[in-house]
Design a protein around this motif. Structure first.
Motif, mmCIF file in Angstrom:
data_model
loop_
_atom_site.group_PDB
_atom_site.id
_atom_site.type_symbol
_atom_site.label_atom_id
_atom_site.label_comp_id
_atom_site.label_asym_id
_atom_site.label_seq_id
_atom_site.Cartn_x
_atom_site.Cartn_y
_atom_site.Cartn_z
ATOM 1 N N VAL A 123 0.851 -1.201 0.000
ATOM 2 C CA VAL A 123 0.000 0.000 0.000
ATOM 3 C C VAL A 123 0.884 1.247 0.000
ATOM 4 O O VAL A 123 2.096 1.169 0.224
ATOM 5 C CB VAL A 123 -0.918 0.060 1.250
ATOM 6 N N GLN A 124 0.242 2.395 -0.236
ATOM 7 C CA GLN A 124 0.939 3.660 -0.045
ATOM 8 C C GLN A 124 0.696 4.111 1.395
ATOM 9 O O GLN A 124 -0.445 4.059 1.878
ATOM 10 C CB GLN A 124 0.409 4.717 -1.021
ATOM 11 N N ILE A 125 1.770 4.525 2.055
ATOM 12 C CA ILE A 125 1.701 4.912 3.471
ATOM 13 C C ILE A 125 0.649 5.990 3.727
ATOM 14 O O ILE A 125 0.609 7.004 3.037
ATOM 15 C CB ILE A 125 3.055 5.479 3.978
ATOM 16 N N GLY A 126 -0.187 5.742 4.718
ATOM 17 C CA GLY A 126 -1.120 6.764 5.183
ATOM 18 C C GLY A 126 -2.386 6.905 4.376
ATOM 19 O O GLY A 126 -3.227 7.744 4.683
ATOM 20 N N THR A 127 -2.551 6.071 3.350
ATOM 21 C CA THR A 127 -3.779 6.152 2.546
ATOM 22 C C THR A 127 -4.899 5.381 3.237
ATOM 23 O O THR A 127 -4.658 4.577 4.148
ATOM 24 C CB THR A 127 -3.559 5.552 1.144
ATOM 25 N N THR A 128 -6.113 5.573 2.750
ATOM 26 C CA THR A 128 -7.245 4.852 3.315
ATOM 27 C C THR A 128 -7.092 3.348 3.060
ATOM 28 O O THR A 128 -7.552 2.540 3.866
ATOM 29 C CB THR A 128 -8.569 5.384 2.740
ATOM 30 N N GLY A 129 -6.429 2.974 1.964
ATOM 31 C CA GLY A 129 -6.144 1.555 1.704
ATOM 32 C C GLY A 129 -5.261 0.977 2.791
ATOM 33 O O GLY A 129 -5.514 -0.121 3.315
#
Ligand code: GLN
Length: 228
Positions: A123-129
């Motif tokens: 995932v990308q850090i800090g995203t809702t995902g």
């Protein structure tokens, strides 16, 4: 207010993370382009100032806003209760949701987050995902500054899936025929433009621009002839 400051300075500072097509990405000429960039241009134009884009990692956006390195965040950012504790959001400007992306050549086709238990998810850090999959103890989450690196991890077989927003997933998959979206849309999210809580004049201005942009020529005609 902040609007006067921006006008006397002569430019609007917009923060984004240019790894999120079609909202913000680096095009073939090396320019940052996309839906959010056009939206930023429109806001700057209506303010009568130049646009300066500040590209950074997604998790750096809110800290940069709070320390006044940028005036606004326009970066496909989902309006969440957690984020609303620290920044103010405009009216929603886009509907989105999370999906799961996997390699086409594997036979792994997860439909839900539960299907990811026991697997490695990039995932990308800090995203809702990131926030969603991190709720599951059994999912091994590997976090990256940029989505492009999360996808590399998947392509190289070091991750089993990437979880991210549907429109961006479609854009990545269109350019990477070895990947496929395996789930339906798993959440209901809306993007907003973020400003500092005290910048109420700027927020009102941005909302008025969004309202104007959302009006169809038909709405304008109705307003012309029927509003008092
Ligand atoms: N909409 C997601 C979020 O707000 C991802 C945004 C992005 O990566 N630019 O967390």
């Amino acid at each position: 207010g902040t609007i006067d400051e921006i006008k006397s300075r002569g430019y609007l500072l917009v923060g984004l993370s240019a790894d999120f097509p079609p909202f913000e990405f680096v095009d073939e000429n090396g320019n940052i382009a996309g839906f959010d960039v056009d939206l930023a241009k429109e806001i700057a134009r209506r303010l009568g100032v130049e646009l300066k884009i500040v590209d950074m990692t997604f998790d750096g956006l809110i800290p940069s806003l709070l320390t006044k390195k940028i005036d606004v965040i326009i970066s496909g950012m989902t309006i969440t209760e957690e984020r609303k504790k620290v920044v103010a959001f405009s009216d929603p400007y886009f509907d989105a949701g999370q999906v799961i992306v996997v390699r086409k050549d594997s036979d792994f086709r997860p439909k839900t987050y539960e299907d990811l238990v026991g697997k490695t998810v990039a995932v990308q850090i800090g995203t809702t995902g990131d926030i969603e999959v991190s709720k599951y103890e059994g999912i091994k989450v590997v976090r990256f500054d940029k989505f492009t690196d999360a996808f590399l991890e998947l392509k190289r077989g070091r991750a089993d899936a990437v979880v991210l927003d549907s429109a961006t997933a479609r854009a990545f998959v269109a350019k990477n025929p070895d990947l496929v979206i395996s789930s339906g849309v798993l959440s209901s999210e809306q993007y907003g433009i973020a400003v500092r809580k005290e910048d109420t004049d700027l927020l009102e201005f941005i909302n008025s621009v969004l309202r104007e942009l959302k009006k169809s020529p038909y709405d304008v005609l109705i307003e012309k002839w029927f509003s008092e």
